[in-house]
Scaffold this motif. Structure first.
Motif, PDB file in Angstrom:
ATOM      1  N   PRO A 146       7.047   6.047  -8.012  1.00 48.02           N
ATOM      2  CA  PRO A 146       7.514   4.768  -8.430  1.00 48.02           C
ATOM      3  C   PRO A 146       6.538   3.507  -8.080  1.00 48.02           C
ATOM      4  O   PRO A 146       6.146   3.361  -6.957  1.00 48.02           O
ATOM      5  CB  PRO A 146       8.897   4.739  -7.709  1.00 48.02           C
ATOM      6  N   LEU A 147       6.676   2.481  -8.648  1.00 50.85           N
ATOM      7  CA  LEU A 147       6.210   1.199  -8.233  1.00 50.85           C
ATOM      8  C   LEU A 147       6.830   0.745  -6.686  1.00 50.85           C
ATOM      9  O   LEU A 147       7.986   0.814  -6.684  1.00 50.85           O
ATOM     10  CB  LEU A 147       6.555   0.086  -9.328  1.00 50.85           C
ATOM     11  N   ASN A 148       6.199   0.363  -5.861  1.00 43.19           N
ATOM     12  CA  ASN A 148       6.674  -0.284  -4.853  1.00 43.19           C
ATOM     13  C   ASN A 148       7.046  -1.723  -5.074  1.00 43.19           C
ATOM     14  O   ASN A 148       6.757  -2.104  -6.073  1.00 43.19           O
ATOM     15  CB  ASN A 148       5.710  -0.139  -3.541  1.00 43.19           C
ATOM     16  N   GLN A 149       7.699  -2.299  -4.109  1.00 44.71           N
ATOM     17  CA  GLN A 149       8.057  -3.847  -4.216  1.00 44.71           C
ATOM     18  C   GLN A 149       6.763  -4.629  -4.765  1.00 44.71           C
ATOM     19  O   GLN A 149       6.756  -5.543  -5.324  1.00 44.71           O
ATOM     20  CB  GLN A 149       8.730  -4.221  -2.762  1.00 44.71           C
ATOM     21  N   ARG A 150       5.419  -4.501  -3.854  1.00 44.03           N
ATOM     22  CA  ARG A 150       4.474  -5.195  -4.073  1.00 44.03           C
ATOM     23  C   ARG A 150       4.002  -4.899  -5.505  1.00 44.03           C
ATOM     24  O   ARG A 150       3.637  -5.960  -6.249  1.00 44.03           O
ATOM     25  CB  ARG A 150       3.485  -4.870  -3.233  1.00 44.03           C
ATOM     26  N   ASP A 151       4.092  -3.707  -6.121  1.00 44.61           N
ATOM     27  CA  ASP A 151       3.776  -3.398  -7.388  1.00 44.61           C
ATOM     28  C   ASP A 151       4.778  -3.982  -8.494  1.00 44.61           C
ATOM     29  O   ASP A 151       4.251  -4.388  -9.673  1.00 44.61           O
ATOM     30  CB  ASP A 151       3.541  -1.795  -7.761  1.00 44.61           C
ATOM     31  N   VAL A 152       5.836  -3.872  -8.187  1.00 44.02           N
ATOM     32  CA  VAL A 152       7.030  -4.573  -8.993  1.00 44.02           C
ATOM     33  C   VAL A 152       6.733  -5.975  -9.286  1.00 44.02           C
ATOM     34  O   VAL A 152       6.649  -6.535 -10.195  1.00 44.02           O
ATOM     35  CB  VAL A 152       8.225  -4.293  -8.518  1.00 44.02           C
TER      36      VAL A 152
END
Length: 996
Positions: free
Chosen positions: A402-408
């Motif tokens: 899943p996308l982490n916070q930085r990727d989101v």
């Protein structure tokens, strides 16, 4: 000013900074770093800090004396310049480069590096003093480089460096030349045309939601829109599974065959398209340099639903629906793949029926055997194939994370950047910027919504809905899908002020009824796409119930309207149709199944992974009575089918997420069945259990009553669920006595908020015997705030060494695990700054990796995993304290060509293709412990173990053979030998712990 000073005045002073050269012979055999040449840290110390200060004073005095007509600096400034120059020259002792590298930099860049190493040397200095300092430093660096070029070792070292560069360039050119088709040939002409065609076909992404007001600009360049995703690789470390987060480029580096697992909407197809476009444009970074010059083939398995056989190479373009199929030269695809220049991207194993997956496996087997040098990537949903499905073919597996916070945050920014590219009005652009800021805030404040956004598809949906609904977002997954459909079916044309296109006026409900009919037909028949003529027929059968829409003979007109205007359908080929994403097909098909009361059909098909999401969404669509009935059916069938009990009961538990209202007795019954499946025991159990969502957290017990394997799997389940509640649940496992459980806990760090995890878990976890995975600078900064040191770190990117050295206590890091070299270099980072480092583990080194930086370290144990043939190990002679060495070879065992006298414990793993093992006592004269894990090639040939004589403790395991010789004179009390051979598919143990 300093430029006017005669060289005869400055050169002798600069020369004093360095040791006098002896014969020079010892300097030629091994490059010497600048830090070893200076007089206060080199081989012959003659200066101290006071001496360097005197040299700085003389340099300034001679400079000022040589320029009597220039404005003199004040005495206070003069002292400041002396201090700054002294501090800067002393930083020569910290340079981790060789003299050849320094000369290559040039004197200006060398001055910049020295000034940076000296820190704030010019702080509070006047402008005149600062100018004098920089002027002096530039001239000093010019003379320093002149000094280097005059050393007897410089020219030989330069020639060696140039020779290595030329050899490497020639080797790469030869490899590339061998891969390329003959110039001006028919193959070359077609290949160029085909690659250009791929770039046009797959070079842009459809950005969900951006066609509301600008349909012509809804496609965004792939190289700009693509977000490098993270993968999870599963390894074995001491018998305990450990997950490592790697970016796609790092994970695929050096791999030849990969299975990529990920749930719906996680970006599998987009990743395959990115690989194809990057290959077509020959635009891979260094991590994927081995894929440069290759020809990609995208093979969507969904298009094979009606085929009884899978295609051979010459039908690959037809399978992909390429318009160039008929133009390819005869045998071209076979020649490309046979030469090792191919990239085969098999997309969507989950999109074919279970009965055809065995056929697909056989097809893959034939392809990999026929074209062994071709790169293969296969994508699938996790539930479609078991773990290790193609491991016997040499495929390694990765999970899309899943996308982490930085990727989101990156994804949200790129979506809004794409939106801005479609707008010219200043006010509209300002409005989009406001939505961007507001969405970032909303995702921070609503953890449940953020959890939905960790899927790339759902993140797109959330961005589109946030803008369309003016920052008012629905809460749950089902509500998000419903809002997305309404946005596409109704708001789309209203926003664009399109009235009755194609002469039709279809309401939202009418469009949904027709689309869900098509979706349900595809699901019931195990298809992901249909011919357009079939889609027209399905619509025609439904039109009599809609007499006011269009006459029955207008079915084709209705189909074209849905294809062009609904935003949910697309044409993969000129005569086929499918949904823009399988998730929307499942959502609409589930709605149709509930409306036609096909609950029995849903329950009976729960054993098929293609129906999993359909059933979960059907629970959301159903009314409370229907919902309870469907869940009870899943429970009952699970009770009746022991072999599928886990699948049915877990699916029922996972469906509770969408059950907004439900009879408490039914809910309790479902949870009680799921409780029997808890705790999970394997990685696959953990993944399946995590699909049930947060409800699992309420029934997971602590690790006290679990085996280590169960506790590790439970931790993985909690990590996959994620969120604040999962982090709180994870705290129960952080104090487990088993090392593997605590390792699994800290491996989950990247799945949670960085700071919150560090404060809640790492601050009080016993980490002395486990590795802490550190993937970014933010995590490094968190380590500094912890109340106790983290002695064992795991860095997927060696470049993070610099952040670690700058932030952490240099004595605190005792053990370090590194991924392959990055930042476009094959050299390991300098480790001299980590003065406490005693153990180094390097994963997947390249054949060109340079081990010489280890000479500056104090490591005592070195572990090299997947060592390639050709890696030069002779540099280990210069690691003074190294006593333990573990080498796991990617293929053939290749020992150092020179003796390593310091090694007392050695472990080797790999293939041996010679009968006679080396004389270990000669290569390692102080060796007392030896462990060999060998795979014999050719099969059943004998292995001579006479080379292990004279070693106190020897453990040998030889596989793929039935005969060992050279055992005479070996003490069975000191030498343990296990021989494994193949006989009728089983393992034959010839002998163990005893010698004939």
């Amino acid at each position: 000013m300093a430029a006017r000073v005669a060289s005869s005045l400055i050169s002798p002073l600069v020369a004093k900074l360095f040791v006098r050269e002896g014969s020079g012979a010892d300097l030629v055999s091994k490059p010497i770093r600048v830090s070893q040449l200076v007089s206060w840290r080199g081989q012959k110390r003659t200066l101290d800090e006071r001496d360097v200060r005197k040299i700085s004073e003389k340099l300034i005095s001679r400079t000022l004396a040589a320029n009597p007509y220039e404005p003199a600096v004040r005495d206070g400034d003069r002292i400041a310049v002396v201090d700054a120059l002294t501090k800067t020259l002393l930083s020569l002792g910290d340079l981790e480069m060789e003299d050849v590298q320094a000369v290559h930099l040039g004197h200006v860049e060398l001055a910049r590096k020295l000034s940076a190493a000296a820190g704030d040397a010019t702080r509070n200095m006047s402008a005149d003093a600062t100018n004098l300092y920089h002027s002096l430093l530039d001239v000093c660096c010019l003379h320093i480089l002149q000094f280097f070029t005059q050393r007897s070792a410089f020219i030989p070292a330069t020639l060696i460096t140039q020779t290595h560069m030329i050899d490497e360039t020639m080797r790469r050119m030869e490899m590339l030349t061998a891969r390329l088709p003959p110039p001006r040939s028919q193959d070359a002409d077609f290949e160029q045309r085909y690659l250009e065609h791929l770039g046009l076909r797959y070079g842009k992404l459809v950005i969900f939601g951006l066609d509301l007001s600008a349909p012509g600009q809804a496609r965004w360049p792939l190289d700009t829109a693509y977000l490098s995703l993270e993968l999870s690789a599963q390894g074995r470390d001491g018998g305990v599974s450990a997950a490592h987060r790697l970016r796609v480029e790092e994970a695929l580096s050096g791999k030849r065959r990969v299975v990529l697992r990920g749930p719906a909407g996680s970006g599998k197809t987009t990743l395959a398209q990115w690989l194809a476009v990057s290959a077509a444009q020959n635009d891979f970074d260094d991590e994927l340099a081995f894929l440069r010059g290759r020809v990609p083939f995208i093979l969507p398995l969904r298009s094979l639903a009606q085929e009884s056989t899978l295609p051979t190479a010459h039908k690959f373009l037809a399978m992909a629906g390429s318009m160039l199929d008929g133009a390819q030269p005869e045998g071209w695809a076979d020649r490309v793949l046979h030469s090792g220049r191919g990239i085969v991207l098999v997309d969507g194993v989950d999109e074919i029926s279970e009965s055809k997956r065995l056929l697909t496996k056989r097809w893959l087997t034939e392809l990999t055997e026929t074209y062994p040098r071709t790169f293969f990537l296969v994508t699938t949903r996790p539930s479609a194939v078991p773990i290790g499905w193609a491991s016997d073919l040499g495929f390694v597996e990765f999970d899309l994370l899943p996308l982490n916070q930085r990727d989101v945050d990156k994804f949200v920014n790129r979506w809004h950047d794409a939106a801005l590219s479609t707008l010219g009005d200043v006010e509209e652009r300002a409005e989009v910027e406001r939505y961007r800021v507001a969405l970032h805030v909303t995702l921070r404040r609503k953890p449940d919504l953020y959890q939905l956004a960790t899927n790339p598809l759902m993140c797109s949906v959330i961005c589109a809905l946030h803008r369309d609904r003016r920052s008012q977002l629905p809460e749950g997954r089902m509500d998000l899908y419903a809002a997305a459909l309404r946005m596409l079916l109704v708001r789309r044309d209203k926003e664009r002020e399109v009235i009755a296109p194609e002469g039709l006026q279809l309401t939202e409900e009418q469009q949904v009824q027709l689309l869900q009919r098509l979706a349900y037909w595809l699901i019931r028949n195990g298809r992901s796409e249909a011919t357009q003529s079939l889609a027209v027929r399905i619509i025609r059968e439904r039109l009599p119930s809609m007499p006011h829409v269009v006459p029955v003979d207008g079915a084709y007109q209705v189909f074209r309207h849905l294809l062009l205007r609904s935003g949910l359908l697309r044409e993969p080929t000129p005569d086929t149709v499918d949904f823009i994403h399988r998730t929307f097909q499942d959502y609409l098909g589930a709605k149709a199944a509930v409306e036609t009361s096909d609950l029995d059909l849903l329950a009976q098909n729960a054993g098929d992974d293609q129906w999993e999401d359909v059933i979960r969404m059907a629970v959301g669509h159903a009314r409370e009575r229907e919902r309870a009935e469907l869940l009870r059916k899943l429970v009952v069938i699970g009770d009746q089918r022991p072999s599928q009990r886990r699948r049915y009961h877990l699916l029922a538990a996972a469906s509770l997420e969408n059950a907004t209202t439900l009879d408490p007795a039914v809910r309790a019954e479902v949870i009680s069945r799921a409780a029997f499946l808890i705790p999970p025991a394997t990685r696959e159990d953990a993944e399946n259990l995590a699909q049930a969502g947060a409800v699992v957290l309420d029934v997971l017990s602590g690790p006290a009553d679990m085996t280590e394997e169960q506790a590790v799997a439970s931790v993985r389940t909690i990590g996959l669920i994620g969120g604040p509640a999962a982090l709180q649940r994870l705290r129960a496992y952080k104090d487990a006595s088993q090392r593997g459980v605590r390792q699994a806990v800290v491996n989950a760090w990247p799945r949670f908020d960085t700071v919150e995890f560090a404060e809640s878990i790492l601050a009080s976890c016993d980490c002395d015997d486990i590795e802490i995975p550190v993937t970014n600078a933010e995590q490094v900064a968190c380590l500094r705030q912890l109340p106790k040191a983290m002695p064992n770190l795991s860095l997927p990117r060696p470049s993070l060494i610099h952040e670690v050295s700058a932030v952490l206590d240099r004595d605190s890091v005792v053990s370090l695990a590194l991924g392959a070299a990055d930042d476009r270099t094959s050299e390991l980072p300098a480790l001299g700054g980590l003065t406490g480092l005693r153990r180094l583990h390097v994963r997947n080194p390249t054949s060109t990796v340079c081990l010489e930086p280890l000479a500056d370290s104090r490591i005592r144990e070195l572990v090299l995993d997947c060592v390639p043939v050709g890696l030069d190990l002779s540099a280990l002679r210069a690691v003074p304290l190294l006593t333990k060495l573990s080498l796991s070879f990617a293929d053939r065992v290749a020992l150092p060509e020179v003796a390593l006298p310091s090694i007392t414990a050695l472990r080797l793993k790999g293939v041996t293709d010679t009968e006679q093992l080396p004389d270990f006592a000669t290569l390692f004269p102080r060796l007392t412990r030896l462990r060999l894990d060998l795979h014999r090639r050719p099969r059943r040939s004998p292995v001579d173990l006479s080379g292990v004589r004279g070693i106190d403790s020897v453990t040998v395991r030889v596989r793929n053979t039935t005969k060992v010789i050279g055992l005479e004179g070996l003490d069975p009390g000191r030498v343990s030998v296990t021989v494994e051979g193949r006989r009728r598919g089983g393992i034959l143990t010839s002998f163990r712990n005893q010698h004939p």
